[in-house]
Design a protein around this motif. Structure first.
Motif, PDB file in Angstrom:
ATOM      1  N   HIS A   1      18.661  10.180 -24.899  1.00 57.29           N
ATOM      2  CA  HIS A   1      17.859   8.926 -24.150  1.00 57.29           C
ATOM      3  C   HIS A   1      17.478   8.876 -25.504  1.00 57.29           C
ATOM      4  CE1 HIS A   1      14.783   8.910 -20.596  1.00 57.29           C
ATOM      5  NE2 HIS A   1      15.103   7.449 -21.590  1.00 57.29           N
ATOM      6  N   VAL A   2      16.649   7.911 -26.064  1.00 55.95           N
ATOM      7  CA  VAL A   2      16.067   7.017 -27.269  1.00 55.95           C
ATOM      8  C   VAL A   2      14.441   6.149 -26.307  1.00 55.95           C
ATOM      9  CG1 VAL A   2      15.611   5.388 -28.506  1.00 55.95           C
ATOM     10  CG2 VAL A   2      16.809   7.306 -28.431  1.00 55.95           C
ATOM     11  N   HIS A   3      13.454   6.910 -25.985  1.00 53.74           N
ATOM     12  CA  HIS A   3      12.322   5.272 -25.517  1.00 53.74           C
ATOM     13  C   HIS A   3      12.023   5.503 -27.106  1.00 53.74           C
ATOM     14  CE1 HIS A   3       9.676   4.584 -22.513  1.00 53.74           C
ATOM     15  NE2 HIS A   3       8.777   4.923 -23.443  1.00 53.74           N
TER      16      HIS A   3
ATOM     17  N   PHE B   1      22.814  -0.861 -27.786  1.00 57.41           N
ATOM     18  CA  PHE B   1      21.856   0.911 -28.106  1.00 57.41           C
ATOM     19  C   PHE B   1      23.290   1.157 -27.686  1.00 57.41           C
ATOM     20  CE2 PHE B   1      17.932  -1.347 -27.417  1.00 57.41           C
ATOM     21  CZ  PHE B   1      17.316  -1.563 -27.618  1.00 57.41           C
TER      22      PHE B   1
ATOM     23  N   THR C   1      18.260   4.295 -23.078  1.00 55.52           N
ATOM     24  CA  THR C   1      17.339   3.732 -24.251  1.00 55.52           C
ATOM     25  C   THR C   1      16.353   2.773 -22.769  1.00 55.52           C
ATOM     26  OG1 THR C   1      18.806   3.300 -26.278  1.00 55.52           O
ATOM     27  CG2 THR C   1      16.631   2.011 -25.711  1.00 55.52           C
TER      28      THR C   1
ATOM     29  N   ALA D   1      17.793  -1.993 -23.178  1.00 55.04           N
ATOM     30  CA  ALA D   1      17.066  -0.986 -22.441  1.00 55.04           C
ATOM     31  C   ALA D   1      17.692  -1.290 -21.130  1.00 55.04           C
ATOM     32  CB  ALA D   1      15.239  -2.057 -23.260  1.00 55.04           C
TER      33      ALA D   1
ATOM     34  N   ALA E   1      17.580   4.523 -31.715  1.00 54.85           N
ATOM     35  CA  ALA E   1      19.267   4.302 -30.214  1.00 54.85           C
ATOM     36  C   ALA E   1      20.045   3.539 -30.739  1.00 54.85           C
ATOM     37  CB  ALA E   1      17.593   3.004 -29.351  1.00 54.85           C
TER      38      ALA E   1
END
Ligand code: F3S
Length: 398
Positions: A43-45, A72, A76, A112, A162
Motif C-alpha cells: 500500500h502506498v499513500h 500504479f 495506492t 488511486a 507507487a
C-alpha cells in the motif's frame, strides 16, 4: 544497494523510461538513507495533491505520467484535495476548480483508489506489514497504533514508490529503527483537545526522535489520533511508541535502555484553551483534521440533529470533514444538516485550501495540526477548542 534481477532490469530501463525514472529516484533516496535493499509494499499513500500547493507544474507532472498510461504497481491511495464548495456568496474561480479536477483525474487514471488522510479506514495494513505512506498523521497511526512499517515519505517519492511498488529498507522498516530514543510521561488527557495539545508538546520535546510515551494506555482511538496528528506537526519522527498501545511496546522499551523520563503536562494557560475563549462572530467551525472516522461523524451528527436549532443562510457554519468510507452512513442526513448550518465535506482538506479567498478570516477547530498549519497555508487565523465545546457553542448552548 543490492537489487534483484527484476529491480535491476527496471533500473536499466528494460521496462521503459517511467519505471526507470521512478526506480532511480527510489534507489538514490534509499542509498542516502543507508538502505541495502528494497522491499515490496502492499500500500502506498501519496500526499501533496492540492492545486493550491502544487500549482500548474504539479498538474503537468501528473498529467504527463497519466497520459503515458502509467499505472500504479501496488494498492495506492492519496491525500485529500482542496475544498471547492462556495462559502456564502464567494466561490473559487472555474479555473481553480477545473485544475483541481485535473489532478484528481490524473491520479485516478493511474489507479488511486481514494482521497483521504485516513487511508487506514480504506485499507488497514497488518502488524509488521511494509507500506510506504506520505501524510504524517497516517504514518504515525500506521506505525504507532497498527504496528505496520512505513517511513515518513515525501509526496513525490511516494508517487514513485507507487509506480515501482517498493520502498527502501531502512528507518522504521527495520526493528532497530523503531526503538525509542526519548522517554516521556504525560498525564492522561481529559478530552480530545487536551490530547491534541499534549501531542503538540511531546512533538516539541522530541522533535527528531521516536518517543516512548506513557500515560495514554486507556485513551480512545479518536483521542490517540488527535495526539498523533498534532505530534506530527511539531516533530519529524515517524512513530510514537505508546505504552499499552503500540504492538511490541514492551520489547521496544526494554531494548531502548531509556531511564530518565521527561514529564510533559499542560500549563493552566494551555488548559484554559480547552474551556474555550470567546469566538469571533464570523468564524467557521471545522471538525475533521484528520478526517473523522464513521463512528465519530455519526456521533457528531446525532448530537447536532438533537441539539442544534434551524438557521438562516447567513449564520454560522460547521464543517464536518470525512473520507469516502463514511459516505454511505451519512449521505442521508445532508439536507437536515444543511438546515442547521452544517456541511458534510468528503475527501477534502481545509489546510490545503486558500480559505482566505472565500472570505473566511477565522476558523475554530479541535485539531492541533490544523491550528499549526491553517495560518501558514490557508491564510486564516485559527483558534482551538475541545470538540464538545465547539458543538455546544455552535448549537448556541453556552
Ligand atoms: Fe488531513 Fe488536511 Fe488535516 S490532510 S490531517 S485534514 S491537514
Amino acid at each position: 544497494m543490492y537489487l534483484t534481477r527484476n529491480e535491476e532490469a527496471i533500473f536499466n530501463g528494460e521496462y521503459g523510461e517511467i519505471p526507470q525514472k521512478a526506480m532511480k529516484a527510489l534507489v538514490k533516496v534509499g542509498e542516502v538513507s543507508g538502505a541495502n535493499k528494497l522491499v515490496r509494499v502492499n500500500h502506498v499513500h501519496i500526499s501533496g495533491i492540492s492545486y493550491f500547493n502544487i500549482g500548474d507544474p504539479g498538474i503537468e507532472f501528473l498529467e504527463g505520467f497519466a497520459d503515458a498510461e502509467t499505472k500504479f504497481a501496488t494498492y495506492t491511495t492519496a491525500n485529500p484535495y482542496a475544498i471547492l464548495v462556495p462559502y456564502r456568496n464567494k466561490r473559487f474561480s472555474e479555473e481553480v476548480i477545473l485544475k483541481q479536477s485535473k489532478i484528481i483525474r490524473a491520479l485516478t487514471r493511474m489507479g488511486a483508489k481514494a482521497f483521504t488522510c485516513a487511508p487506514y479506514y480504506i485499507r488497514r495494513p497488518s502488524v509488521g506489514e511494509h507500506i510506504a505512506w506520505a501524510e504524517s498523521n497516517a504514518v504515525l497511526y500506521a506505525n504507532s497504533i497498527i504496528g505496520a512499517h512505513t517511513n515518513r515519505e515525501g509526496g513525490p517519492l511516494a508517487f514513485f514508490e507507487a509506480i515501482v511498488g517498493e520502498t527502501y529498507f531502512s528507518g522504521v522498516h527495520l526493528y532497530d529503527g523503531r526503538i525509542p530514543k526519548c522517554y516521556v510521561s504525560v498525564e492522561k488527557p481529559a478530552n480530545y483537545v487536551e490530547s491534541a495539545l499534549l501531542g503538540y508538546k511531546v512533538g516539541e520535546t522530541c522533535p527528531d526522535r521516536i518517543p516512548y510515551v506513557e500515560g495514554l494506555a486507556n485513551v480512545s482511538e479518536s483521542w490517540l489520533r488527535a495526539f498523533l496528528s498534532a505530534f506530527g506537526a511539531t516533530s519529524g519522527a515517524p512513530m510514537v511508541v505508546i505504552e499499552g498501545v503500540t504492538p511490541h511496546y514492551r520489547k521496544l522499551f526494554s531494548d531502548s535502555g531509556l531511564k530518565s523520563k521527561i514529564f510533559v503536562s499542560l500549563s493552566p494557560e494551555e488548559l484554559s484553551f480547552t474551556k474555550g475563549s470567546r469566538s469571533p462572530e464570523d468564524a467557521v467551525y471545522i471538525i475533521g483534521c484528520p478526517h473523522l472516522s464513521t463512528k465519530e461523524i455519526v456521533g457528531i451528527i446525532n448530537y447536532v440533529l438533537n441539539n442544534c436549532p434551524k438557521r438562516s443562510n447567513e449564520s454560522k457554519e460547521l464543517w464536518l470533514i470525512t473520507g469516502p468510507y463514511s459516505a454511505n452512513a451519512v449521505y442521508r442526513y445532508e439536507n437536515k444538516l444543511r438546515d442547521k448550518g452544517v456541511r458534510l465535506l468528503y475527501n477534502s482538506c481545509p489546510v490545503v485550501t486558500r480559505l482566505d479567498l472565500l472570505g473566511i478570516k477565522y476558523v475554530i477547530t479541535d485539531s492541533g495540526k490544523a491550528l499549526y498549519y491553517l495560518p501558514k497555508l490557508a491564510g486564516v487565523r485559527a483558534l482551538i477548542k475541545d470538540r464538545s465545546v465547539i458543538l455546544k457553542e455552535f448549537c448556541g448552548g453556552r
